[in-house]
Design an enzyme around this catalytic site. Structure first.
Site, mmCIF file in Angstrom:
data_model
loop_
_atom_site.group_PDB
_atom_site.id
_atom_site.type_symbol
_atom_site.label_atom_id
_atom_site.label_comp_id
_atom_site.label_asym_id
_atom_site.label_seq_id
_atom_site.Cartn_x
_atom_site.Cartn_y
_atom_site.Cartn_z
ATOM 1 C CG HIS A 210 0.832 2.861 2.150
ATOM 2 N ND1 HIS A 210 1.763 2.104 2.242
ATOM 3 C CD2 HIS A 210 0.328 3.197 3.300
ATOM 4 C CE1 HIS A 210 2.010 2.043 3.460
ATOM 5 N NE2 HIS A 210 1.101 2.599 4.126
ATOM 6 C CG ASP A 243 4.446 1.143 0.246
ATOM 7 O OD1 ASP A 243 3.921 2.125 -0.379
ATOM 8 O OD2 ASP A 243 4.284 0.765 1.355
ATOM 9 C CB SER A 325 2.527 4.032 6.790
ATOM 10 O OG SER A 325 2.083 2.642 6.724
#
Length: 482
Positions: A210, A243, A325
């Site tokens: 992402h 992910d 992230s």
């Protein structure tokens, strides 16, 4: 409680697997209307309307086309208004298809309050990609400039400062040069900031899918090291379901130092953790904490209606915020044990950004799984997913993962000739264990399947007609996200 990513609410999950026996339980989400039959959905197919965060609860009876990807968490709130015990992060709206391990079915929303008290649940977490860049840092610096200063000097230096190996400062000093701040933008200019770390000397950087998703199709991608050197990059491969993504630096320097990968299977609750990232655009930030739980089923979404991701996560209380992230979660020796990916949050963050912030519930993809995914992406450019080839319901239950009576789009609930079929599983069977791991919902089963590789042999325990049975099953595979 609500979960958010960059100001957008992430709907929580429908069903609730309890955490491992040594982990604290969490409040339960809403389930299906009594007597209603959930519709099957294939995670490898287009998301069903009812599974999107913006879908109405009344749409939950329709079934999507049988191809990828899985739907994001449903719009039905999974948390009660009392803000009970922290809800989990793994409840992906809908169910699991043969392509991802099992096919899932979306339960209809339940009237009134969901199961309360200490019933554990699958967590729905917010992805923690950042989009603030350096604006926040400038604001903080400006507010700290009072126009004057007072200098206090000491007559002595206090002696030499020595930072022994194994201290947080020593670990950070060794790891920071091998971490990068990633900026990704689509061709229209939309994007954000995340983190990554050096995977090999050839210039491959591992991060979250992402983080780089905006740049996959013709966007702009760059990676900046703590020393200020910036490199253009390209996406080598990305895995939506895991992910995980791998990018490669263009004109990579010859002195890259890959971070040492640890063994996430050996991690224990209470172990020290060190997280590195760019929270709210503040690059090269180091935070510390512990492993607060293992094998936490997590479904994470950015709340925009895009696809969700799933993991059997490491939970940490190290401060993780938007921008962390893709960054490494390190152990006390500086080994990478996970990739920071998602957070649980109660409300909007501060600084007027509307972004969710850390409340001490962060989730990382175990590095053993991420390493396998990254190697496949470097080798072929496509992810490979393990599967059992059966349709599993996500009804509001803690009794196990039930194989449904009807498959996706009217297909067979057990793939003819697939792994589950060969193992003797039938519609109505309730899977309660995978090897020694207790299975109490469809998402929990999928999370455990994905900790394995295609071709692995596992032992399934299931109930049929009130009697317990076991069977050996060889996991199948599915290549690609579409």
């Amino acid at each position: 409680m609500s979960t958010e990513n960059e100001g957008t609410a992430v709907p929580p999950a429908p069903s609730a697997p309890p955490p491992p026996a040594d982990a604290p339980a969490a409040s339960a989400p809403q389930g299906a209307h009594p007597g209603s039959a959930p519709a099957a959905a294939d995670p490898y197919g287009p998301p069903a309307a009812q599974a999107h965060p913006d879908a109405g609860a009344g749409e939950s009876s329709s079934a999507p086309d049988p191809s990828w990807p899985p739907p994001p968490p449903p719009s039905t709130p999974a948390y009660g208004g009392d803000g009970g015990a922290g809800h989990g992060a793994a409840g992906h709206g809908g169910g699991w298809g043969a392509g991802w391990g099992t096919t899932h079915q979306q339960p209809a929303p339940k009237n009134g309050r969901g199961r309360g008290g200490l019933v554990a649940a699958v967590l729905v977490a917010a992805l923690v990609a950042g989009g603030l860049g350096g604006g926040l840092g400038y604001t903080l610096a400006r507010e700290n400039d009072s126009g004057g200063s007072t200098t206090v000097s000491s007559s002595t230096s206090g002696g030499n400062v020595k930072r022994d190996p194994g201290t947080v400062a020593a670990v950070a000093a060794a790891a920071l040069p091998s971490t990068v701040t990633i900026e990704a933008a689509s061709s229209s200019g939309e994007g954000g900031t995340g983190t990554g770390f050096v995977f090999d000397k050839q210039g491959h950087i591992v991060t979250n899918n992402h983080v780089v998703a905006d740049a996959v199709d013709g966007g702009n991608l760059s990676a900046t090291f703590p020393n200020g050197k910036k490199y253009e990059a390209e996406v080598v491969g990305n895995a939506q379901g895991y992910d995980v993504a791998v990018i490669k630096l263009k004109n990579a320097p010859s002195d890259l130092k890959p971070l040492t990968l640890g063994n996430s299977d050996d991690v224990a609750v209470g172990d020290s953790t060190i997280a590195i990232g760019a929270p709210f655009g503040l690059s090269n930030t180091v935070t510390t904490g512990i492993i607060s739980a293992k094998n936490r089923p997590v479904a994470s979404s950015d709340g925009t209606g895009s696809k969700a991701s799933y993991m059997s996560a490491l939970q940490t209380d190290a401060s993780i915020n938007p921008g962390n992230s893709g960054g490494p979660l390190l152990d006390a020796q500086g080994n990478v044990i996970g990739i920071n990916s998602a957070i649980q949050s109660t409300s909007n963050g501060g600084f007027g950004t509307g972004q969710a912030g850390s409340i001490g519930l962060g989730f990382a993809i175990p590095i053993n799984q991420a390493k396998y995914v990254a190697q496949e992406l470097i080798r072929t450019g496509k992810p490979v997913y393990a599967k059992i080839g059966a349709s599993v319901s996500l009804e509001d239950t803690t009794n196990g993962a039930k194989i449904t009576e009807q498959g996706v789009g009217g297909t067979e609930p057990v793939d003819p000739g697939g792994p589950a079929d060969k193992a003797g599983l039938k519609p109505g069977d309730v899977i309660t264990k995978l090897d020694d791991r207790v299975i109490d919902s469809g998402p929990t089963l999928i999370g455990e399947i994905w900790t394995h590789k295609p071709g692995d042999e596992v032992t399934l325990t299931y109930e049929r007609g009130g009697k317990e049975h076991t069977t050996e099953l060889t996991l199948g595979s599915r290549v690609g996200d579409s």
